[in-house]
Design a protein around this motif. Structure first.
Motif, mmCIF file in Angstrom:
data_model
loop_
_atom_site.group_PDB
_atom_site.id
_atom_site.type_symbol
_atom_site.label_atom_id
_atom_site.label_comp_id
_atom_site.label_asym_id
_atom_site.label_seq_id
_atom_site.Cartn_x
_atom_site.Cartn_y
_atom_site.Cartn_z
ATOM 1 N N PHE A 76 45.049 41.515 33.833
ATOM 2 C CA PHE A 76 44.468 42.636 33.093
ATOM 3 C C PHE A 76 44.078 43.708 34.090
ATOM 4 O O PHE A 76 43.389 43.434 35.066
ATOM 5 C CB PHE A 76 43.225 42.194 32.311
ATOM 6 C CG PHE A 76 43.529 41.313 31.149
ATOM 7 C CD1 PHE A 76 43.957 41.842 29.947
ATOM 8 C CD2 PHE A 76 43.384 39.941 31.251
ATOM 9 C CE1 PHE A 76 44.240 41.030 28.870
ATOM 10 C CE2 PHE A 76 43.655 39.119 30.181
ATOM 11 C CZ PHE A 76 44.092 39.661 28.980
ATOM 12 N N GLY A 77 44.521 44.927 33.874
ATOM 13 C CA GLY A 77 44.091 46.028 34.725
ATOM 14 C C GLY A 77 45.153 46.577 35.643
ATOM 15 O O GLY A 77 45.284 47.781 35.775
ATOM 16 N N GLU A 78 45.924 45.753 36.303
ATOM 17 C CA GLU A 78 46.972 46.214 37.217
ATOM 18 C C GLU A 78 48.340 45.909 36.629
ATOM 19 O O GLU A 78 48.489 45.024 35.810
ATOM 20 C CB GLU A 78 46.856 45.516 38.579
ATOM 21 C CG GLU A 78 45.730 45.998 39.439
ATOM 22 C CD GLU A 78 45.802 45.408 40.846
ATOM 23 O OE1 GLU A 78 46.877 44.938 41.251
ATOM 24 O OE2 GLU A 78 44.773 45.422 41.514
ATOM 25 N N ARG A 87 42.038 39.931 37.201
ATOM 26 C CA ARG A 87 41.983 41.386 37.113
ATOM 27 C C ARG A 87 42.769 42.064 38.235
ATOM 28 O O ARG A 87 42.627 43.238 38.469
ATOM 29 C CB ARG A 87 40.538 41.870 37.169
ATOM 30 C CG ARG A 87 39.539 41.307 36.161
ATOM 31 C CD ARG A 87 40.076 41.040 34.797
ATOM 32 N NE ARG A 87 39.027 40.745 33.810
ATOM 33 C CZ ARG A 87 38.945 39.621 33.137
ATOM 34 N NH1 ARG A 87 39.819 38.661 33.330
ATOM 35 N NH2 ARG A 87 38.000 39.452 32.239
ATOM 36 N N PHE A 88 43.606 41.320 38.947
ATOM 37 C CA PHE A 88 44.448 41.875 40.009
ATOM 38 C C PHE A 88 45.773 41.127 40.005
ATOM 39 O O PHE A 88 45.880 40.040 39.444
ATOM 40 C CB PHE A 88 43.757 41.759 41.380
ATOM 41 C CG PHE A 88 43.705 40.358 41.910
ATOM 42 C CD1 PHE A 88 44.558 39.964 42.927
ATOM 43 C CD2 PHE A 88 42.822 39.420 41.388
ATOM 44 C CE1 PHE A 88 44.530 38.670 43.421
ATOM 45 C CE2 PHE A 88 42.782 38.133 41.873
ATOM 46 C CZ PHE A 88 43.636 37.749 42.896
ATOM 47 N N ASP A 89 46.806 41.708 40.632
ATOM 48 C CA ASP A 89 48.117 41.069 40.657
ATOM 49 C C ASP A 89 48.157 40.036 41.768
ATOM 50 O O ASP A 89 48.013 40.364 42.947
ATOM 51 C CB ASP A 89 49.207 42.120 40.863
ATOM 52 C CG ASP A 89 50.586 41.555 40.595
ATOM 53 O OD1 ASP A 89 50.680 40.481 39.976
ATOM 54 O OD2 ASP A 89 51.574 42.200 40.990
ATOM 55 N N TYR A 90 48.334 38.781 41.394
ATOM 56 C CA TYR A 90 48.338 37.675 42.340
ATOM 57 C C TYR A 90 49.751 37.125 42.461
ATOM 58 O O TYR A 90 50.384 36.796 41.463
ATOM 59 C CB TYR A 90 47.374 36.590 41.865
ATOM 60 C CG TYR A 90 47.330 35.371 42.747
ATOM 61 C CD1 TYR A 90 46.885 35.457 44.049
ATOM 62 C CD2 TYR A 90 47.753 34.135 42.271
ATOM 63 C CE1 TYR A 90 46.845 34.335 44.868
ATOM 64 C CE2 TYR A 90 47.712 33.018 43.077
ATOM 65 C CZ TYR A 90 47.258 33.123 44.368
ATOM 66 O OH TYR A 90 47.228 32.019 45.176
ATOM 67 N N SER A 91 50.235 37.016 43.689
ATOM 68 C CA SER A 91 51.611 36.578 43.903
ATOM 69 C C SER A 91 51.767 35.060 43.949
ATOM 70 O O SER A 91 52.877 34.560 43.911
ATOM 71 C CB SER A 91 52.154 37.191 45.195
ATOM 72 O OG SER A 91 51.333 36.827 46.282
#
Length: 192
Positions: A23-25, A6-10
């Motif tokens: 999902f979400g960002e 649910r967050f952008d992970y690099s």
């Protein structure tokens, strides 16, 4: 394998996943997912008209989840505390090739007594999934970096509740091929 987050992970640390669906960002480094929250079939229909890409539906009502499975645009039923799925939804998900997400974050978010109840629901759910061979995916469902878990940890937890981790890997690999393999069209049909 693919993880739904649910967050952008690099991707600084390797958790054992080949790719992530966010999902979400907004994301540029991962696959963009479109999460739709709906309380009625009418609301779901309206939101699906504007949806693009990999679409996930989250609803507390079983009739909305059942309706979502029958829609062509829907790819996955997202997991969250309060999601209710009924018996016909699992059967329809198999026929319509819609994934059911089972996330570790949902189990971890619940309080003690609700966690025990959810654990029993997971056992029943995995029995129904195994009976119909419903497409499902085991994910971390992390909302931040602290919720991320390794693939082996996720599989160990859910295999305790009766999940067939071999099938979960199969459905995840199939989803990965759908996103990244240009020759893949569907099971048994590929461009040579």
């Amino acid at each position: 394998m693919i993880d739904f987050i649910r967050f952008d992970y690099s991707g600084e640390e390797d958790f054992g996943f080949k790719s992530y669906v966010v999902f979400g960002e907004e994301t540029e480094s991962n696959i963009q997912g479109c999460a739709i929250h709906a309380d009625s079939n009418r609301e779901l229909r309206e939101k699906l008209r504007r949806a693009r890409g990999f679409v996930g539906v989250a609803s507390e009502k079983p009739e909305v989840n059942r309706y979502a499975v029958m829609r062509k645009k829907v790819d996955v039923l997202l997991d969250f505390p309060g999601r209710r799925l009924d018996y016909p939804t699992f059967k329809l998900a198999r026929e319509k090739d819609v994934l059911i997400e089972v996330s570790l974050a949902t189990l971890m978010k619940l309080s003690r007594s609700r966690r025990v109840k959810h654990a029993e629901e997971l056992r029943v759910m995995f029995r129904v999934i195994n009976k119909f061979d419903t497409p499902f995916i085991l994910t971390s469902g992390a909302a931040d970096i602290y919720g991320m878990r390794r693939v082996s940890q996720i599989e160990d937890v859910f295999s305790y509740f009766g999940a067939n981790t071999e099938r979960a890997r199969y459905w995840s690999e199939r989803l990965y091929r759908r996103f990244f393999d240009d020759s893949y069209i569907m099971d048994g049909l590929e461009v040579i």
